[in-house]
Design a protein around this motif. Sequence first.
Motif, short mmCIF file in Angstrom:
data_model
loop_
_atom_site.label_atom_id
_atom_site.label_comp_id
_atom_site.label_asym_id
_atom_site.label_seq_id
_atom_site.Cartn_x
_atom_site.Cartn_y
_atom_site.Cartn_z
N ASN A 61 -0.06 -4.21 10.42
CA ASN A 61 -1.27 -3.76 9.16
C ASN A 61 -2.23 -4.23 9.56
OD1 ASN A 61 0.50 -0.71 9.47
ND2 ASN A 61 1.96 -2.25 8.54
N THR A 64 -3.73 -4.23 5.86
CA THR A 64 -2.94 -3.65 4.79
C THR A 64 -3.40 -4.28 3.20
OG1 THR A 64 -1.20 -2.99 4.14
CG2 THR A 64 -1.40 -4.80 5.04
N THR A 65 -3.50 -2.99 1.86
CA THR A 65 -3.32 -3.91 1.00
C THR A 65 -2.29 -4.00 0.61
OG1 THR A 65 -2.94 -1.60 0.16
CG2 THR A 65 -5.38 -2.32 0.19
N ASN A 67 -1.14 -3.25 -2.17
CA ASN A 67 -0.18 -1.78 -2.56
C ASN A 67 0.92 -1.09 -1.82
OD1 ASN A 67 -0.29 -1.88 -5.34
ND2 ASN A 67 -2.19 -0.98 -5.47
N ASN A 68 -0.13 -1.23 -0.20
CA ASN A 68 0.64 -0.22 0.93
C ASN A 68 2.00 -1.25 0.49
OD1 ASN A 68 0.95 1.46 2.93
ND2 ASN A 68 0.45 -0.14 4.00
N LEU A 69 1.93 -2.60 1.07
CA LEU A 69 2.27 -3.49 1.90
C LEU A 69 4.15 -3.58 0.88
CD1 LEU A 69 3.55 -6.11 3.78
CD2 LEU A 69 2.35 -7.38 2.64
N ALA A 71 4.86 -0.75 -1.41
CA ALA A 71 5.25 0.36 -0.46
C ALA A 71 6.14 0.26 0.30
CB ALA A 71 4.63 1.71 -0.82
N ILE A 72 6.43 -1.03 1.83
CA ILE A 72 6.59 -0.74 3.48
C ILE A 72 7.66 -1.51 2.90
CG2 ILE A 72 6.86 -1.32 5.93
CD1 ILE A 72 3.40 -0.70 5.45
N GLU A 104 -8.32 -3.87 -5.40
CA GLU A 104 -7.66 -4.02 -4.31
C GLU A 104 -7.73 -5.44 -3.03
OE1 GLU A 104 -7.03 0.13 -2.11
OE2 GLU A 104 -8.68 -1.04 -1.18
N HIS A 106 -7.25 -7.54 0.11
CA HIS A 106 -6.25 -6.79 1.80
C HIS A 106 -5.96 -8.06 2.51
CE1 HIS A 106 -8.51 -2.33 1.71
NE2 HIS A 106 -9.24 -2.92 0.69
N GLN A 158 6.84 7.14 6.96
CA GLN A 158 6.42 5.49 7.07
C GLN A 158 6.67 4.64 9.08
OE1 GLN A 158 8.09 3.14 4.30
NE2 GLN A 158 6.28 2.46 2.62
#
Length: 166
Positions: A61, A64-65, A67-69, A71-72, A104, A106, A158
């Motif tokens: 990804n 990716t941010t 925060n997204n990482l 979550a993953i 954010e 990235h 996800q």
Amino acid sequence: MAEGGIEGGQTLLFLTDEQVRKGIEAMFFAYRGFTADPDRILADMAYGRAHHRAIHFIHRNPGTTVNNLLAILGVTKQSLNRVLRTLIAEGLVASKVGRQDKRERHLYLTEEGAALEQRLSDAQRDRMRAAYRAAGPTAVAGFRQVLEAMMDDDMRRQFEAMRDRG
């Protein structure tokens, strides 16, 4: 193997505790094998599995941010920040401020980070290819179905989103 069944002709709808225990133990040992090759590579660099997972999902990804990482990976912010600080400081990951939201960050792999990701993934792909060849196409499809069925709903979403991206 009996039609529609497994050991001793029992159907897949009923598994004994012993059959389930054997599956659990096989998964534990398979995971050890799956992670052994990358662990050896990472140990030489004083990195662990958390670093590997971060590198893997940043590669999958790009941009990716954090925060997204989070979550993953399902880890704490503190834990991920420790890993990211190291990867950034050692030139494996680049962190760029978001264009729309300056709060954010990235994440991207650097050239060196991409080379490490390639080494780690090659080792795991080789192991998976050998296992898939040995098991055959029917087993491969069944294995994926079992893994996906074990995922919680959020994890499955996800996974499907990542799978659909290619």
